[in-house]
Design an enzyme around this catalytic site. Structure first.
Site, PDB file in Angstrom:
ATOM      1  N   HIS A 235       2.592   0.314   8.326  1.00  0.00           N
ATOM      2  CA  HIS A 235       2.469  -0.079   6.925  1.00  0.00           C
ATOM      3  C   HIS A 235       2.242   1.132   6.027  1.00  0.00           C
ATOM      4  CE1 HIS A 235       1.975  -2.705   3.521  1.00  0.00           C
ATOM      5  NE2 HIS A 235       0.994  -1.895   3.136  1.00  0.00           N
ATOM      6  N   HIS A 262      -1.537   6.205  -1.901  1.00  0.00           N
ATOM      7  CA  HIS A 262      -0.590   6.151  -3.011  1.00  0.00           C
ATOM      8  C   HIS A 262      -0.750   7.340  -3.965  1.00  0.00           C
ATOM      9  CE1 HIS A 262       0.419   2.152  -1.708  1.00  0.00           C
ATOM     10  NE2 HIS A 262      -0.827   1.747  -1.856  1.00  0.00           N
TER      11      HIS A 262
END
Length: 306
Positions: A235, A262
């Site tokens: 993931h 991120h």
């Protein structure tokens, strides 16, 4: 050649952090547009949000884009990963609120919808961003790096104290359809302690054991357990594919992430674009196109969710 989706496809669910109903529709777009989000619930002319690295409003929990009017769209990484992994270069994503639906916490439903509705090849060549020199950013023990490579490869390493995750490392080439086969159904994950903290702060209100893998020490609390023994690192790789898609062009390079998230991947793109000698834009011929993300995807093949 550049591509877009053949016909519109819609997805319904809830926002992971808001818990509010959310609807997103992927629409065909003209050549050269790239990926653009469009908020249908705001004033006309204010809802267009380009899916680009310099529109990222950094958040530790998801990727959030913001335009010059202050209009935002959050949790774009999974749908971006699906578009990149399926080789879609141009699309408009219309949404009716500030967050993309989380669905099952992976990219699988987006991928199935894209593959089911098909691709349209356009009368315009595709350009790619080729990495020429190493670029690296660090934050504490976390690192993200781009190296020269003939195709997009994703390498990631994670290390969690929870035994249900532990230390994991994986490397995949994205130009042979492996995103669809190997990464697309890997779900977002978190520790139970983190869930409790987020809920106490009004976050993750749409999170459930059905749209995230929740672990507590050695235990996987989500029904059915893991889809892959190393679902967590898969993931993280999925997230990286989506966040790198905000470069605006397919990337030819080797991404390495160690405990990266991120914000760090976005910092890596900012560093890349701040150094003109680190990359070049190339017009793809038939040989180069075979190395692009999404090359090798079989459009009649709908991936099963384990």
């Amino acid at each position: 050649m550049q591509t877009t989706i053949q016909t519109a496809v819609s997805f319904h669910g809830v926002g992971l952090h808001s818990g509010e109903p959310a609807r997103a529709t992927i629409l065909p777009a003209q050549a050269g547009q790239g990926i653009v989000f469009r908020r249908s619930d705001v004033a006309a002319g204010h809802g267009r949000i380009p899916a680009l690295w310099d529109h990222v409003h950094q958040s530790p929990l998801c990727t959030r884009l913001e335009n010059r009017h202050g209009v935002t769209v959050s949790t774009v990484e999974h749908i971006m990963a699906a578009l990149v992994g399926c080789g879609i270069h141009n699309a408009t994503i219309e949404i009716d609120g500030p967050e993309i639906p989380i669905l099952d916490g992976s990219s699988a439903a987006f991928v199935r919808g894209i593959l089911r509705h098909g691709v349209r090849h356009m009368n315009a060549p595709v350009s790619a961003l080729r990495v020429l020199k190493p670029v690296e950013v660090r934050r504490g023990a976390a690192m993200a790096r781009l190296l020269p490579n003939e195709s997009l490869t994703i390498e990631f390493a994670i290390d969690f104290e929870d035994a249900a995750i532990g230390s994991q490392r994986k490397l995949l080439n994205m130009s042979n359809g492996s995103f669809v086969r190997e990464l697309s159904n890997s779900r977002t994950f978190c520790r139970k302690a983190d869930v409790d903290m987020m809920r106490a702060n009004g976050l993750a209100l749409g999170g459930t054991l059905e749209n995230a893998v929740v672990v507590d020490g050695e235990r996987v609390l989500s029904p059915g357990g893991l889809r892959h023994d190393d679902e967590a690192v898969r993931h993280k790789m999925l997230d990286a594919v989506g966040d790198l898609g905000l470069a605006g062009l397919p990337i030819l390079g080797h991404y390495q992430g160690i405990r990266a998230g991120h914000a760090l991947t976005n910092n890596l793109l900012r560093e890349l674009f701040s150094r003109p000698d680190s990359h070049e834009i190339v017009l793809c011929d038939s040989a180069t196109a075979g190395h692009l993300p999404g090359a090798g995807v079989h459009w009649g093949e709908i991936p099963e969710v384990a």
